[in-house]
Design an enzyme around this catalytic site. Structure first.
Site, PDB file in Angstrom:
ATOM      1  N   ARG A  15       7.619   2.551   5.742  1.00  0.00           N
ATOM      2  CA  ARG A  15       6.255   2.729   5.222  1.00  0.00           C
ATOM      3  C   ARG A  15       6.196   2.409   3.615  1.00  0.00           C
ATOM      4  NH1 ARG A  15       3.306   5.056   0.870  1.00  0.00           N
ATOM      5  NH2 ARG A  15       4.797   7.088   1.224  1.00  0.00           N
ATOM      6  N   ASP A  16       6.740   3.474   2.910  1.00  0.00           N
ATOM      7  CA  ASP A  16       7.038   3.274   1.530  1.00  0.00           C
ATOM      8  C   ASP A  16       7.515   1.735   0.812  1.00  0.00           C
ATOM      9  OD1 ASP A  16       6.391   3.572  -1.339  1.00  0.00           O
ATOM     10  OD2 ASP A  16       7.408   5.756  -1.409  1.00  0.00           O
ATOM     11  N   HIS A 209      10.072  13.896  -3.267  1.00  0.00           N
ATOM     12  CA  HIS A 209      10.124  12.446  -3.008  1.00  0.00           C
ATOM     13  C   HIS A 209      10.260  12.094  -4.485  1.00  0.00           C
ATOM     14  CE1 HIS A 209       8.240   8.886  -1.210  1.00  0.00           C
ATOM     15  NE2 HIS A 209       8.128   8.348  -2.752  1.00  0.00           N
ATOM     16  N   HIS A 211      11.874   8.911  -7.395  1.00  0.00           N
ATOM     17  CA  HIS A 211      12.117   7.494  -7.714  1.00  0.00           C
ATOM     18  C   HIS A 211      13.439   7.603  -8.689  1.00  0.00           C
ATOM     19  CE1 HIS A 211       8.077   6.001  -6.290  1.00  0.00           C
ATOM     20  NE2 HIS A 211       8.573   6.826  -5.021  1.00  0.00           N
ATOM     21  N   CYS A 242       8.643   2.107  -7.108  1.00  0.00           N
ATOM     22  CA  CYS A 242       8.105   1.521  -8.510  1.00  0.00           C
ATOM     23  C   CYS A 242       9.131   0.474  -8.781  1.00  0.00           C
ATOM     24  CB  CYS A 242       7.733   2.482  -9.372  1.00  0.00           C
ATOM     25  SG  CYS A 242       6.447   3.512  -8.945  1.00  0.00           S
ATOM     26  N   ASN A 251      12.553   3.659  -5.032  1.00  0.00           N
ATOM     27  CA  ASN A 251      12.823   5.206  -4.288  1.00  0.00           C
ATOM     28  C   ASN A 251      14.227   5.317  -4.314  1.00  0.00           C
ATOM     29  OD1 ASN A 251      10.204   6.131  -2.753  1.00  0.00           O
ATOM     30  ND2 ASN A 251      10.227   3.967  -2.109  1.00  0.00           N
TER      31      ASN A 251
END
Length: 307
Positions: A15-16, A209, A211, A242, A251
């Protein structure tokens, strides 16, 4: 000596990761990738987003992907829904858990979903009511994005984060986690904010979550673990997130996160050799897309065996 608690690694790459790249992975490759992730022992996978295909063509096949993922009885199948309409589609597809993105930053909320933070809390409440009426077994999760800072707004007051997390829990969210959307967090901040979140929400305090935009992803995960967090989002190969810092992944890399915990004697339930093998279907579906990971690059240490 007591055995350290196990952790749950929630794989968000399908997904991400996929919605953050320009190319669209063919559906057949997505399914092979998910099969490989399941074979590696991952127990929770976020397989897509229920958003309009005209906005994110990478997610146009999400219902088909969910149906395939549901054939694996060993996993929790998650999907993101930005609003009630998306949650209705996710529920119809049969997902086990739906995630709603709520921004801690007022500026990011307007830019990302064109709604105020309070309006997004109303969406959480509407989704929780839908769940209660039609699918009581489905979990509703909120990921509080930009919880550690925002590229639009700058600093995000910690009091705002805890206030908004409380509203989301009161609105019916089963879990509220914190996301370092822009890679601005540091370990001291992570410890402080997750300690406050757990004090405010108890069992409803959710995942970290993180990054790796500024290279602190694993350090921030360990800081969250130190204050009681036991669920961590990560993406195979660090895909997505990002990716605007040259040479840095977005991630946290699933392979590196699993290695860290396993090397510490903290069980993840994930087979590292099979996890690294799952990079092959990812690369086949997105040829030329850069992926990251220090552990796959260096290999496992000589003589190291996974418990």
């Amino acid at each position: 000596m007591a055995t350290p608690d196990a952790v749950l690694i929630s794989e968000v790459g399908p997904r991400d990761g996929l919605q953050s790249v320009q190319a669209t992975m063919p559906t057949a490759d997505k399914l092979r990738w998910i099969d490989a992730l399941v074979a590696a022992g991952l127990r929770e996978i976020e397989v897509g987003s229920f958003v309009p295909a005209r906005l994110l063509p990478q997610m146009a096949d999400v219902a088909e992907v969910v149906r395939h993922a549901l054939t694996h009885p060993s996993i929790t199948v998650m999907a993101l829904a930005p609003n009630l309409r998306g949650a209705e589609a996710a529920l119809a597809a049969g997902v086990h858990k739906v995630t709603l993105p709520v921004s801690a930053s007022a500026a990011h909320s307007l830019a990302n979903v064109r709604k105020t933070r309070e309006a997004m809390v109303d969406e959480v409440r509407a989704v929780a009511r839908l769940r209660d009426a039609q699918a009581p077994g489905m979990l509703v999760e909120v990921g509080l994005s930009t919880a550690f800072g925002c590229t639009l707004q700058g600093a995000v007051p910690e009091d705002d984060v805890i206030w908004l997390a409380g509203l989301c829990a009161e609105a019916g969210a089963d879990e509220v986690g914190l996301s370092d959307t822009t890679g601005m967090a540091n370990p001291a901040q992570v410890r402080r904010l997750f300690t406050r979140l757990r004090a405010a929400l108890g069992d409803k305090a959710g995942a970290a979550h993180m990054h790796n935009t500024r290279g602190l992803g694993l350090a921030n995960c360990l800081a969250a673990y130190d204050v009681g967090v036991r669920t961590f989002d990560a993406s195979l190969g660090g895909l997505g997130g990002c990716p605007y810092a040259p040479g840095a992944s977005g991630n946290v890399v699933t392979e590196d996160l699993v290695f860290m915990f396993e090397a510490m004697g903290i069980a993840t339930g994930v087979d590292l050799e099979r996890l690294m093998a799952a990079r092959a279907p990812l690369q086949a579906g997105l040829p030329g897309e850069p992926i990251y990971g220090m552990t796959p690059e260096a290999g496992l240490p000589k003589g190291w065996t996974q418990a």
